[in-house]
Design an enzyme around this catalytic site. Structure first.
Site, PDB file in Angstrom:
ATOM      1  N   ASP A  26      20.352  32.709  58.076  1.00 46.76           N
ATOM      2  CA  ASP A  26      18.889  32.733  58.148  1.00 46.76           C
ATOM      3  C   ASP A  26      18.395  34.117  57.738  1.00 46.76           C
ATOM      4  OD1 ASP A  26      16.295  32.016  58.621  1.00 46.76           O
ATOM      5  OD2 ASP A  26      16.470  31.853  60.794  1.00 46.76           O
ATOM      6  N   ASP A 120      14.778  29.895  52.999  1.00 50.17           N
ATOM      7  CA  ASP A 120      15.364  31.080  53.625  1.00 50.17           C
ATOM      8  C   ASP A 120      16.465  30.787  54.639  1.00 50.17           C
ATOM      9  OD1 ASP A 120      13.712  29.961  55.532  1.00 50.17           O
ATOM     10  OD2 ASP A 120      12.902  31.864  56.239  1.00 50.17           O
ATOM     11  N   GLU A 121      16.993  29.572  54.672  1.00 52.04           N
ATOM     12  CA  GLU A 121      18.079  29.285  55.606  1.00 52.04           C
ATOM     13  C   GLU A 121      18.934  28.139  55.087  1.00 52.04           C
ATOM     14  OE1 GLU A 121      17.027  27.571  59.416  1.00 52.04           O
ATOM     15  OE2 GLU A 121      15.052  26.987  58.651  1.00 52.04           O
TER      16      GLU A 121
END
Length: 420
Positions: A26, A120-121
């Protein structure tokens, strides 16, 4: 009592027999971090990306802004009231997607089993890797920071739920004096899942929002351990059958969902950054042999082979070049990859000093569909050797055997050997 003990033993056995080690990666304040790379003068300031008007919302907030209680999904007007000096920037989602794509390729260089959740993860299954998953987590963090200038947190566990919780616990903590660094990589060790979860609040479980929390509070359940021990039949009466089973399973660290890649990987690669610059073809060639062996091993584990081989070279002044060659047929042999990579390297003047070198394979396909080409005539076919190597590694570990002439094997060796 006997039934309760039997159920506890069954849950424990289920945890232990789940295969695969899962990472959740993350990015820290992703949109804000990308903007701060583009505008370094904004570093250290309370910053938010999102709607500029009072009816807008915060999409991402820096840790300096989070110290004032600003968080994502908060109305912009409320964020300004909490932190009058906050700087708002409009989102540049085309740029964020571009950076995200490069980060996802970094993750795929460690394993083809990458399941992006958002820009983003992502989840990674590293069960086929030869390194310890915690070590992979630290390598990912260093690589993302070195290549993109962005920090990330990594959770390591046997199941998705715990890996995601681990990445949350690995992140920095906002304070009025600035962000307090997190551990970066947080592991929930196998066999300790229920003990780790027991004292944690039920709000750490996916699906426990304000309404469910109120129901659980009314029946005296505040911790995950209490939820795990609460009779499932009674829980079903409180929150409904499907929701109760979901909560009860997670409270007992049971999460059977596998990592499911969104698409088949387009390429696989490995690269190495050196503690000191390397200036000779011989030294760099040895590194290419080790990297080629690693990429080939991952190709075979994924049931793939590739036709285009690329060598990436970054010099001491950070100038980066690539050299590629497309073969007539797809390959998954470390010997063949190393041979072609070293031929590509020969055309490059490495005297100025090389700080990073990498090997990549693209145009991936099923190796069973390839045909013998004229390039293969008179050349040993390494299929049986490669499979024998894979079996040795599966039994004795990734370091049990390696290509001769590498650092692990020792200088002056040829062929394959088991290091002392």
């Amino acid at each position: 009592m006997a039934m309760e003990k039997s159920r506890e033993k069954s849950s424990s056995d289920s945890i232990q027999t789940q295969s695969g080690t899962i990472l959740h990666v993350d990015m820290d304040a992703f949109f804000v971090s990308v903007e701060q790379i583009r505008r370094p003068e904004l570093r250290g300031l309370p910053l938010a990306v999102g709607g500029l008007g009072n009816r807008g919302v915060v999409a991402s907030a820096s840790y300096e802004a989070r110290a004032y209680g600003v968080h994502s999904a908060m109305p912009s007007g409320q964020a300004r009231r909490r932190c009058p000096e906050i700087v708002f920037l409009p989102g540049d989602h085309e740029l964020y997607q571009e950076v995200s794509g490069r980060i996802m390729e970094i993750l795929r260089s460690f394993t083809p089993l990458v399941e992006p959740l958002s820009v983003d993860e992502a989840f990674l299954d590293v069960s086929g890797a030869h390194r310890h998953p915690v070590e992979i987590g630290h390598l990912i963090r260093r690589r993302v920071l070195a290549d993109e200038g962005i920090n990330c947190a990594v959770g390591v566990a046997a199941v998705k739920f715990l890996a995601k919780l681990g990445s949350k616990l690995a992140k920095p903590t906002p304070t009025p004096e600035g962000p307090s660094p997190g551990v970066g990589v947080f592991e929930v060790p196998a066999g300790e899942e229920r003990a780790f979860l027991a004292p944690r609040p039920v709000t750490d479980i996916w699906g426990v929002g304000p309404v469910t929390l109120a129901h659980l509070n009314r029946i005296g359940v505040a911790t995950i351990g209490e939820l795990a021990e609460f009779p499932l039949e009674r829980l079903e009466q409180v929150v409904g059958k499907a929701h109760a089973r979901h909560l009860h399973s997670l409270a007992n660290a049971l999460d059977p969902r596998p990592v499911v890649p969104d698409t088949a990987p387009k390429s696989m690669s490995r690269e190495e950054t050196f503690a000191r610059d390397l200036h000779s073809q011989e030294e760099l060639g040895a590194e290419l042999v080790a990297l080629s062996d690693s990429v080939a091993s991952r190709l075979r584990a994924a049931g793939m082979a590739g036709r285009t081989i690329t060598v990436k070279i970054r010099f001491n002044d950070f100038r980066t070049i690539t050299r590629s060659r497309t073969l007539a047929s797809a390959v998954d042999s470390g010997v063949v990859l190393a041979r072609e990579a070293k031929q590509l390297l020969k055309a490059v003047d490495v005297a100025p000093g090389v700080r990073l070198i990498g090997v990549g394979v693209s145009e991936l396909e099923d190796p069973d569909h390839r045909q013998l080409s004229l390039d293969d005539v008179g050349t040993p076919l390494w299929h049986d050797v490669d499979r024998a190597i894979d079996r040795i590694r599966d039994r004795f570990g990734g370091e049990a055997i390696g290509p001769g002439g590498t650092k692990a094997a020792g200088p002056g060796t040829t062929g394959w050997l088991r290091p002392n």
